[in-house]
Design an enzyme around this catalytic site. Structure first.
Site, short mmCIF file in Angstrom:
data_model
loop_
_atom_site.label_atom_id
_atom_site.label_comp_id
_atom_site.label_asym_id
_atom_site.label_seq_id
_atom_site.Cartn_x
_atom_site.Cartn_y
_atom_site.Cartn_z
CE1 TYR A 41 5.76 -39.10 -41.22
CE2 TYR A 41 6.13 -38.83 -43.57
CZ TYR A 41 6.25 -38.36 -42.27
OH TYR A 41 6.84 -37.15 -42.06
CG HIS A 99 10.73 -38.69 -38.20
ND1 HIS A 99 9.80 -39.54 -38.72
CD2 HIS A 99 10.18 -37.46 -38.31
CE1 HIS A 99 8.74 -38.87 -39.12
NE2 HIS A 99 8.94 -37.59 -38.88
N1 LIG Z 1 9.70 -34.44 -40.40
C1 LIG Z 1 8.57 -34.31 -39.74
O1 LIG Z 1 8.52 -34.40 -38.50
C2 LIG Z 1 7.31 -34.03 -40.51
C3 LIG Z 1 6.16 -33.60 -39.83
C4 LIG Z 1 5.01 -33.33 -40.58
C5 LIG Z 1 5.01 -33.50 -41.96
N2 LIG Z 1 6.14 -33.95 -42.59
C6 LIG Z 1 6.16 -34.16 -44.06
O2 LIG Z 1 5.66 -33.01 -44.69
C7 LIG Z 1 4.62 -33.38 -45.59
C8 LIG Z 1 3.64 -32.24 -45.75
O3 LIG Z 1 3.02 -31.91 -44.53
P1 LIG Z 1 1.47 -32.12 -44.26
O4 LIG Z 1 0.96 -33.17 -45.16
O5 LIG Z 1 1.30 -32.34 -42.81
O6 LIG Z 1 0.84 -30.68 -44.55
P2 LIG Z 1 0.79 -29.67 -45.80
O7 LIG Z 1 1.52 -30.19 -46.98
O8 LIG Z 1 1.12 -28.33 -45.28
O9 LIG Z 1 -0.78 -29.64 -46.10
C9 LIG Z 1 -1.46 -30.73 -46.62
C10 LIG Z 1 -2.94 -30.34 -46.62
O10 LIG Z 1 -3.13 -29.23 -47.48
C11 LIG Z 1 -4.16 -29.51 -48.43
N3 LIG Z 1 -3.75 -28.94 -49.72
C12 LIG Z 1 -2.74 -29.37 -50.52
N4 LIG Z 1 -2.65 -28.61 -51.62
C13 LIG Z 1 -3.62 -27.67 -51.51
C14 LIG Z 1 -4.03 -26.61 -52.35
N5 LIG Z 1 -3.44 -26.36 -53.51
N6 LIG Z 1 -5.06 -25.84 -51.92
C15 LIG Z 1 -5.69 -26.10 -50.75
N7 LIG Z 1 -5.36 -27.11 -49.92
C16 LIG Z 1 -4.32 -27.89 -50.29
C17 LIG Z 1 -4.27 -31.01 -48.49
O11 LIG Z 1 -5.59 -31.39 -48.77
P3 LIG Z 1 -5.93 -32.23 -50.13
O12 LIG Z 1 -5.38 -33.61 -49.92
O13 LIG Z 1 -7.41 -32.17 -50.19
O14 LIG Z 1 -5.27 -31.53 -51.27
C18 LIG Z 1 -3.86 -31.45 -47.09
O15 LIG Z 1 -4.98 -31.44 -46.24
C19 LIG Z 1 4.04 -34.64 -44.95
O16 LIG Z 1 3.26 -35.39 -45.85
C20 LIG Z 1 5.29 -35.33 -44.53
O17 LIG Z 1 5.89 -35.99 -45.63
C21 LIG Z 1 7.28 -34.19 -41.89
#
Ligand SMILES: NC(=O)c1ccc[n+]([C@@H]2O[C@H](COP(=O)([O-])OP(=O)(O)OC[C@H]3O[C@@H](n4cnc5c(N)ncnc54)[C@H](OP(=O)(O)O)[C@@H]3O)[C@@H](O)[C@H]2O)c1
Length: 269
Positions: A41, A99
């Site tokens: 990341y 991962h």
């Molecule tokens: N292990 C893996 O392979 C893997 C893969 C993908 C992700 N991950 C982990 O999971 C974490 C979360 O996944 P993600 O970041 O992809 O997606 P997510 O948490 O599902 O969504 C993040 C998005 O949602 C928006 N958001 C957040 N709170 C909100 C709210 N209250 N209302 C409306 N929109 C909102 C954010 O925009 P704003 O910034 O404008 O709030 C951002 O664009 C990652 O950061 C990472 O640490 C792990």
């Protein structure tokens, strides 16, 4: 000291640079105590820096990082973990994950799972776990490292992808799942069912999605760069959904997988 994984953590994907650091600092100030990073990341440095600048005792913040699939070989695994600790500026992390499993076992499964166990034995992490592991891989890991070796399997789970087969298996072996991308990248905000439930509780649809996943027994790691959303998402911890509301969210499952790169293993759901 935090001995279990805090159920609501913060995803740090994309939180690079000064802007990313500011978001992490805001999250710690608001009460987040679990930060999820990864070698791939580019946020390990910001995670370490945010913890130091926050002034919080190290033991109050739970830190997860993940060994990239490009570092699974015997030669690369241990140096990559040492590099992660250096970049974080920490003596150890709380949770170290694989991962992604090696695509088609290009790196032998035993090699990297053994190296994961060795990182724990060496004190570089308190807990170990995996990510993007289907049931077959979980069974192999348990056979190799022992039934209680893994602390979690971090997988994509949100209201539109509830992965019932994997969920039920994980429950049967008492393995907590960590739901990544729990807000389906923010798209939960547009769902009518979630919006209606949210309106009834005076919260956001995102908080309803998170409260649902917590009620299902999952750990959640939503991400946000906005202070208002960070704060709104934390409210999920105190939000108790009624049984009929939980049923309504369960019915939203449509197997909508958003993260499915070519290297993916064969998914169960
Ligand atoms: N292990 C893996 O392979 C893997 C893969 C993908 C992700 N991950 C982990 O999971 C974490 C979360 O996944 P993600 O970041 O992809 O997606 P997510 O948490 O599902 O969504 C993040 C998005 O949602 C928006 N958001 C957040 N709170 C909100 C709210 N209250 N209302 C409306 N929109 C909102 C954010 O925009 P704003 O910034 O404008 O709030 C951002 O664009 C990652 O950061 C990472 O640490 C792990």
């Amino acid at each position: 000291m935090t001995t279990t994984i805090p159920a609501l953590g913060l995803g740090t994907y994309g939180r690079t640079g000064e802007e990313g650091l500011a978001a992490l600092l805001a999250a710690l100030e608001l009460g987040y105590r679990h930060l999820d990073t990864a070698q791939s990341y580019g946020t390990e440095e910001n995670v370490g820096e945010a913890i130091r600048r926050s002034g919080l005792p190290r033991d109050e913040v739970f830190v997860t990082t993940k060994v990239a699939d490009t570092n699974l070989s015997r030669a690369d695994f241990a140096p990559s973990v040492r590099q992660s600790l250096d970049t974080l500026g920490l003596d150890r992390v709380d949770l170290l994950l694989i991962h992604w499993p090696s695509e088609r076992d290009q790196v032998p499964f035993e090699d990297y799972m053994t190296a994961l166990g060795q990182a724990k034995a060496a004190g570089q992490t308190r807990l170990i776990g995996v990510s993007n592991f289907p049931i077959e891989h979980l069974k192999r890991a348990r056979a190799l490292l022992g039934e209680d070796a893994l602390a979690t399997n971090q997988v994509e789970i949100h209201p539109f992808l509830q992965s019932p087969t994997l969920r039920d298996f994980a429950r049967s072996i008492e393995l907590p799942l960590t739901a990544y991308q729990p807000l389906a990248k923010g798209s939960v905000g547009e769902n009518e069912t979630l919006r209606e439930i949210a309106a009834g509780h005076g919260v956001t649809p995102a908080a309803v999605a998170l409260a649902f996943l917590l009620a299902e027994g999952h750990i959640v790691i939503p991400a946000s760069g906005s202070r208002a959303n960070l704060e709104a998402n934390l409210r999920a911890r105190d939000l108790k959904l009624r049984p009929e509301e939980i049923d309504a969210v369960r019915r939203l499952d449509r197997g909508e997988r958003r993260i499915d790169p070519e290297k993916s293993p064969r998914w169960d759901d």
